[in-house]
Write a protein that holds these residues in place. Structure first.
Motif, PDB file in Angstrom:
ATOM      1  N   GLN A  49      -2.798  -0.945  -5.985  1.00  0.00           N
ATOM      2  CA  GLN A  49      -3.712  -0.324  -6.919  1.00  0.00           C
ATOM      3  C   GLN A  49      -4.020  -1.224  -8.131  1.00  0.00           C
ATOM      4  O   GLN A  49      -2.862  -2.045  -8.408  1.00  0.00           O
ATOM      5  CB  GLN A  49      -3.351   1.188  -7.156  1.00  0.00           C
ATOM      6  N   PRO A  50      -4.972  -1.082  -8.749  1.00  0.00           N
ATOM      7  CA  PRO A  50      -5.258  -1.592 -10.080  1.00  0.00           C
ATOM      8  C   PRO A  50      -3.994  -1.423 -11.159  1.00  0.00           C
ATOM      9  O   PRO A  50      -3.473  -0.079 -11.194  1.00  0.00           O
ATOM     10  CB  PRO A  50      -6.702  -1.028 -10.561  1.00  0.00           C
ATOM     11  N   TRP A  56      -4.225  -0.067 -14.243  1.00  0.00           N
ATOM     12  CA  TRP A  56      -4.777   1.004 -14.910  1.00  0.00           C
ATOM     13  C   TRP A  56      -4.299   2.155 -14.029  1.00  0.00           C
ATOM     14  O   TRP A  56      -4.096   3.210 -14.674  1.00  0.00           O
ATOM     15  CB  TRP A  56      -5.939   1.015 -15.480  1.00  0.00           C
ATOM     16  N   LYS A  57      -4.511   2.152 -12.764  1.00  0.00           N
ATOM     17  CA  LYS A  57      -4.330   3.213 -12.067  1.00  0.00           C
ATOM     18  C   LYS A  57      -2.927   3.500 -11.790  1.00  0.00           C
ATOM     19  O   LYS A  57      -2.453   4.582 -12.081  1.00  0.00           O
ATOM     20  CB  LYS A  57      -5.069   3.151 -10.701  1.00  0.00           C
ATOM     21  N   GLN A  58      -2.204   2.415 -11.612  1.00  0.00           N
ATOM     22  CA  GLN A  58      -0.599   2.693 -11.726  1.00  0.00           C
ATOM     23  C   GLN A  58      -0.088   3.025 -12.909  1.00  0.00           C
ATOM     24  O   GLN A  58       0.640   4.089 -12.690  1.00  0.00           O
ATOM     25  CB  GLN A  58      -0.057   1.191 -11.305  1.00  0.00           C
ATOM     26  N   GLY A  70       2.141   1.868  -3.475  1.00  0.00           N
ATOM     27  CA  GLY A  70       1.151   1.824  -4.381  1.00  0.00           C
ATOM     28  C   GLY A  70       0.897   0.467  -5.330  1.00  0.00           C
ATOM     29  O   GLY A  70       0.208   0.544  -6.359  1.00  0.00           O
ATOM     30  N   THR A 110      -1.759   5.149 -15.329  1.00  0.00           N
ATOM     31  CA  THR A 110      -2.047   6.535 -15.381  1.00  0.00           C
ATOM     32  C   THR A 110      -1.381   7.455 -14.331  1.00  0.00           C
ATOM     33  O   THR A 110      -0.728   8.480 -14.813  1.00  0.00           O
ATOM     34  CB  THR A 110      -3.584   6.676 -15.088  1.00  0.00           C
ATOM     35  N   SER A 111      -1.223   6.912 -13.267  1.00  0.00           N
ATOM     36  CA  SER A 111      -0.189   7.699 -12.259  1.00  0.00           C
ATOM     37  C   SER A 111       1.195   7.937 -12.655  1.00  0.00           C
ATOM     38  O   SER A 111       1.836   8.971 -12.567  1.00  0.00           O
ATOM     39  CB  SER A 111      -0.309   7.100 -10.687  1.00  0.00           C
ATOM     40  N   TYR A 112       1.548   6.630 -13.187  1.00  0.00           N
ATOM     41  CA  TYR A 112       3.133   6.786 -13.724  1.00  0.00           C
ATOM     42  C   TYR A 112       3.453   7.691 -14.815  1.00  0.00           C
ATOM     43  O   TYR A 112       4.226   8.451 -14.813  1.00  0.00           O
ATOM     44  CB  TYR A 112       3.482   5.484 -13.900  1.00  0.00           C
ATOM     45  N   ASP A 122       3.008  11.406 -13.706  1.00  0.00           N
ATOM     46  CA  ASP A 122       3.999  11.933 -12.937  1.00  0.00           C
ATOM     47  C   ASP A 122       5.638  12.012 -13.714  1.00  0.00           C
ATOM     48  O   ASP A 122       6.099  13.014 -13.430  1.00  0.00           O
ATOM     49  CB  ASP A 122       4.452  10.930 -11.741  1.00  0.00           C
ATOM     50  N   HIS A 146       0.658  -1.042  -0.147  1.00  0.00           N
ATOM     51  CA  HIS A 146       0.027   0.145  -0.011  1.00  0.00           C
ATOM     52  C   HIS A 146       0.704   1.278  -0.150  1.00  0.00           C
ATOM     53  O   HIS A 146       0.625   2.339  -0.732  1.00  0.00           O
ATOM     54  CB  HIS A 146      -0.876  -0.006   1.199  1.00  0.00           C
TER      55      HIS A 146
END
Length: 361
Positions: free
Chosen positions: A99-100, A102-104, A96, A106-108, A111, A93
């Motif tokens: 996390q799903p 797709w969320k990892q 990260g 988009t965040s990557y 950033d 956690h």
């Protein structure tokens, strides 16, 4: 009759040439140059757009590629120590990893576009800081090697081609082919065994690895770093000069049968002048491209050589990150390596038409 025809002839010539009162060059005079400039700008813009697309593709690839490694980063970080399932979950956690996908992703991407590659799993510091700290050591090693093997390869490649078939040509070509076929890490290990550890009558004269011995300052520190540089630089120069020599020799051999060299000799120019001012500049074009490709590797470093010599640069850092795997650090380094190579190739593509007008027009 002649008096009546003269004004008509003048008027016809004036219409063909344009208005003589117009200031500046005629449209016919500036048309080809303007078209050439426009074509070059379109060519350069296409290369820049292609580089931007390639960089984004590298960014996407770097995210998914290293997640195919069959290893759990969290378990690797614990170093095999017994930890509870709750502690593992807390670590996932924290980084990260729970996390799903797709969320990892988009965040990557979001950033990374701002220069933030996240926090290193094993060093607990921002990835960009680790890259910045290791970059000078890589530039020192690969930059020094790049200058030496480029100059040596061009010089020897020119001499061997100009004396094609001579004893020195056969020796230099065979020696370069031998070095070029040897893996760089194997050559580095061989140099460590012979000149660092010592073998037979040869004593160990150089350090086995690292950037410095420690405890030195001032000029003594410079000497110490130079002492540590010798073996890794020799390793990189041996492989790099061989490649440059072979490319330069092949390019110059292709030029040596050209008619313009025969014309230059027929004018009475000395053989040395023909080589320096006519043959070598044209033969440099393929070598020029190779030099820019190698320039990208100056930043990308030499992973195997830096690992063999325990060099604290980007290559050694990448090996450490891959062994965990430290995903943010691996992704950040992979992107930096690819960016350096792509930018160097793009710069070569943009500058090449300035040396050879046949390209990009």
């Amino acid at each position: 009759m002649a008096a009546d025809s003269t004004p008509a002839l003048v008027q016809s010539a004036t219409q063909a040439a344009g208005d003589p009162t117009e200031v500046g060059p005629s449209p016919a005079a500036r048309g080809p140059r303007a078209r050439n400039t426009k074509a070059y700008l379109q060519y350069a813009a296409a290369k820049i757009v292609g580089a931007a697309v390639s960089l984004f593709a590298v960014l996407v690839t770097s995210f998914f590629l290293f997640r195919l490694i069959p290893s759990d980063p969290v378990k690797q970080m614990t170093g095999g120590r017994p930890v509870s399932a709750q502690q593992l979950e807390n670590l996932r956690h924290q980084f990260g990893l729970d996390q799903p996908m797709w969320k990892q992703f988009t965040s990557y991407i979001g950033d990374a576009l701002t220069g933030d590659f996240g926090m290193s799993y094993q060093f607990h510091t921002p990835v960009i800081d680790k890259i910045t700290d290791a970059l000078p050591a890589t530039l020192l090693l690969t930059g020094t090697s790049y200058v030496l093997y480029s100059a040596l390869g061009i010089w020897l490649g020119t001499r061997t081609a100009w004396r094609n078939g001579s004893r020195s040509d056969r020796f230099n070509t065979a020696f370069a082919l031998t070095l070029y076929s040897i893996p760089s890490f194997w050559l580095g290990l061989l140099l460590i065994i012979v000149f660092a550890v010592g073998i037979g009558p040869i004593p160990g004269m150089f350090p086995t690895g690292g950037l410095e011995s420690g405890g030195e300052s001032g000029f003594a520190y410079v000497i110490d770093v130079a002492h540590h540089l010798v073996l890794p630089v020799i390793t990189l120069v041996a492989v790099g000069y061989a490649q440059t020599l072979l490319v330069m020799r092949s390019s110059l051999l292709d030029e040596m049968g050209s008619d313009y060299l025969t014309t230059a000799r027929a004018k009475g120019l000395r053989d040395d002048v023909v080589r320096r001012k006519h043959a070598v500049p044209n033969a440099m074009l393929p070598t020029f491209t190779l030099m820019f490709v190698n320039l990208g590797h100056v930043v990308a470093g030499q992973i195997l050589v830096e690992t063999v010599f325990s060099w604290p640069g980007l290559g050694g850092l990448f090996y450490q990150a891959l062994s965990v795997p430290d995903l943010p650090l691996v992704q950040g380094l992979f992107f930096v390596f690819a960016t350096a190579v792509i930018l160097a190739n793009t710069l070569a593509d943009i500058l090449y038409p300035l040396l050879d007008p046949r390209v990009g027009r």
